[in-house]
Design a protein around this motif. Structure first.
Motif, PDB file in Angstrom:
ATOM      1  N   PRO A   1      -2.519  12.335   3.125  1.00 35.11           N
ATOM      2  CA  PRO A   1      -2.858  12.521   1.618  1.00 35.11           C
ATOM      3  C   PRO A   1      -2.325  14.002   1.020  1.00 35.11           C
ATOM      4  O   PRO A   1      -2.041  14.136  -0.042  1.00 35.11           O
ATOM      5  CB  PRO A   1      -4.348  12.707   1.519  1.00 35.11           C
ATOM      6  CG  PRO A   1      -4.776  11.691   2.703  1.00 35.11           C
ATOM      7  CD  PRO A   1      -3.648  12.037   3.959  1.00 35.11           C
TER       8      PRO A   1
ATOM      9  N   ASP B   1       3.300  -0.061   4.350  1.00 38.15           N
ATOM     10  CA  ASP B   1       1.972  -0.085   4.722  1.00 38.15           C
ATOM     11  C   ASP B   1       1.730   0.888   5.933  1.00 38.15           C
ATOM     12  O   ASP B   1       0.871   0.534   6.636  1.00 38.15           O
ATOM     13  CB  ASP B   1       1.454  -1.513   5.067  1.00 38.15           C
ATOM     14  CG  ASP B   1       1.487  -2.345   3.644  1.00 38.15           C
ATOM     15  OD1 ASP B   1       1.716  -1.789   2.763  1.00 38.15           O
ATOM     16  OD2 ASP B   1       1.707  -3.514   3.930  1.00 38.15           O
TER      17      ASP B   1
ATOM     18  N   GLN C   1       2.922   6.033  -2.387  1.00 42.10           N
ATOM     19  CA  GLN C   1       1.575   5.339  -2.336  1.00 42.10           C
ATOM     20  C   GLN C   1       1.397   4.631  -3.655  1.00 42.10           C
ATOM     21  O   GLN C   1       1.503   5.225  -4.684  1.00 42.10           O
ATOM     22  CB  GLN C   1       0.526   6.489  -2.165  1.00 42.10           C
ATOM     23  CG  GLN C   1      -0.805   5.900  -2.155  1.00 42.10           C
ATOM     24  CD  GLN C   1      -2.045   7.078  -1.738  1.00 42.10           C
ATOM     25  OE1 GLN C   1      -2.033   7.668  -0.907  1.00 42.10           O
ATOM     26  NE2 GLN C   1      -2.664   7.015  -3.035  1.00 42.10           N
ATOM     27  N   TYR C   2       1.219   3.280  -3.415  1.00 42.18           N
ATOM     28  CA  TYR C   2       1.004   2.314  -4.591  1.00 42.18           C
ATOM     29  C   TYR C   2      -0.321   2.740  -5.331  1.00 42.18           C
ATOM     30  O   TYR C   2      -1.263   2.916  -4.522  1.00 42.18           O
ATOM     31  CB  TYR C   2       1.134   0.940  -4.171  1.00 42.18           C
ATOM     32  CG  TYR C   2       2.550   0.527  -4.049  1.00 42.18           C
ATOM     33  CD1 TYR C   2       3.500  -0.180  -4.893  1.00 42.18           C
ATOM     34  CD2 TYR C   2       2.917   0.754  -2.597  1.00 42.18           C
ATOM     35  CE1 TYR C   2       4.624  -0.351  -4.276  1.00 42.18           C
ATOM     36  CE2 TYR C   2       4.186   0.470  -2.175  1.00 42.18           C
ATOM     37  CZ  TYR C   2       4.945  -0.098  -3.117  1.00 42.18           C
ATOM     38  OH  TYR C   2       6.521  -0.615  -2.750  1.00 42.18           O
TER      39      TYR C   2
ATOM     40  N   LYS D   1       0.777  -1.210   0.034  1.00 45.62           N
ATOM     41  CA  LYS D   1       0.122   0.318   0.023  1.00 45.62           C
ATOM     42  C   LYS D   1       0.791   1.136   0.011  1.00 45.62           C
ATOM     43  O   LYS D   1       0.683   2.245  -0.705  1.00 45.62           O
ATOM     44  CB  LYS D   1      -0.999  -0.111   1.100  1.00 45.62           C
ATOM     45  CG  LYS D   1      -1.941  -1.268   1.142  1.00 45.62           C
ATOM     46  CD  LYS D   1      -2.738  -1.056   2.545  1.00 45.62           C
ATOM     47  CE  LYS D   1      -3.768  -2.274   2.371  1.00 45.62           C
ATOM     48  NZ  LYS D   1      -4.733  -2.034   3.627  1.00 45.62           N
ATOM     49  N   THR D   2       1.874   1.429   0.832  1.00 44.49           N
ATOM     50  CA  THR D   2       2.805   2.602   0.826  1.00 44.49           C
ATOM     51  C   THR D   2       4.157   1.948   1.426  1.00 44.49           C
ATOM     52  O   THR D   2       4.378   1.064   1.491  1.00 44.49           O
ATOM     53  CB  THR D   2       2.409   3.551   1.930  1.00 44.49           C
ATOM     54  OG1 THR D   2       2.232   2.867   3.426  1.00 44.49           O
ATOM     55  CG2 THR D   2       0.892   3.895   1.757  1.00 44.49           C
TER      56      THR D   2
ATOM     57  N   TYR E   1       8.358   9.104   0.189  1.00 46.51           N
ATOM     58  CA  TYR E   1       7.025   8.693   0.427  1.00 46.51           C
ATOM     59  C   TYR E   1       6.221   8.052  -1.070  1.00 46.51           C
ATOM     60  O   TYR E   1       6.316   8.802  -1.859  1.00 46.51           O
ATOM     61  CB  TYR E   1       5.907  10.020   0.659  1.00 46.51           C
ATOM     62  CG  TYR E   1       6.455  10.692   2.070  1.00 46.51           C
ATOM     63  CD1 TYR E   1       5.902  10.339   3.366  1.00 46.51           C
ATOM     64  CD2 TYR E   1       7.163  11.448   2.041  1.00 46.51           C
ATOM     65  CE1 TYR E   1       6.365  11.108   4.559  1.00 46.51           C
ATOM     66  CE2 TYR E   1       7.958  12.183   3.185  1.00 46.51           C
ATOM     67  CZ  TYR E   1       7.147  12.088   4.426  1.00 46.51           C
ATOM     68  OH  TYR E   1       7.438  12.756   5.412  1.00 46.51           O
TER      69      TYR E   1
END
Length: 205
Positions: free
Chosen positions: A199, A194, A67-68, A39-40, A65
């Motif tokens: 955001p 993850d 984010q997939y 996920k991250t 950073y």
């Protein structure tokens, strides 16, 4: 007539090439499966840039950073002091000397897409623009060497080499060669998987 020895050597070489391609296909498929569940990715890195004829080196530390599958924030501390954002809508940067965006249809964006694939995207997608091969590893995971295919409009990258962790998700180190005078080497620290990412950090300025 082709001598028997040359013919046999040719067959052997073809068999080796086919086996290497099959092994590469298998490794890339394993990387894709491993990354499909991520996920991250968040963590530190050290970047060493060799610049120009004098081969002077600029060493910076930073934080990644990711984010997939497609959003990336790349923070570089002094002396660079600049942050880059990569997203489906484009590439942006902001630092002490200004800020801006780069359209998604430029060569620079194509280069960044290659780097994003290396860090956390579809590694297999690199094969559309690069000749990819797996080379011996000392990291516990695979190491890939990518050389641009000789086509019009190719990215300015001359060679991209990167090593993955044994989990096939986290990058361990990377070398990006632009030309005979300029290259960047990156060593990643402990990258956490993850973990939550605000955001707002991934929104292009």
């Amino acid at each position: 007539m082709i001598p028997r020895r040359a013919f046999l050597l040719g067959l052997a070489a073809s068999a080796v090439a086919l086996r290497a391609r099959a092994d590469l296909d298998d490794t890339l498929a394993k990387v894709s499966r491993a990354r499909a569940g991520a996920k991250t990715l968040v963590g530190p890195f050290t970047q060493t840039a060799t610049v120009g004829l004098l081969r002077s080196q600029v060493v910076s530390t930073g934080k990644l950073y990711l984010q997939y599958p497609s959003r990336l924030r790349w923070e570089l501390g002094p002396p660079d002091s600049v942050t880059y954002w990569v997203a489906p809508e484009g590439l942006a940067y902001r630092g002490a000397h200004g800020s801006g965006r780069i359209p998604i249809d430029t060569t620079a964006q194509a280069d960044v897409e290659a780097l994003r694939a290396m860090l956390g995207g579809n590694v297999g997608a690199l094969r559309s623009r690069f000749d990819v091969r797996e080379i011996p590893s000392d990291t516990g995971g695979p190491v890939f060497e990518c050389t641009p295919k000789p086509v019009a409009g190719a990215a300015r990258l001359r060679k991209l080499t990167f090593a993955l962790d044994a989990d096939l998700v986290r990058p361990r180190k990377a070398s990006i060669v632009y030309d005979n005078r300029n290259k960047t080497e990156i060593v990643f620290g402990e990258l956490r998987r993850d973990v939550p990412i605000d955001p707002a950090l991934l929104v292009l300025p």
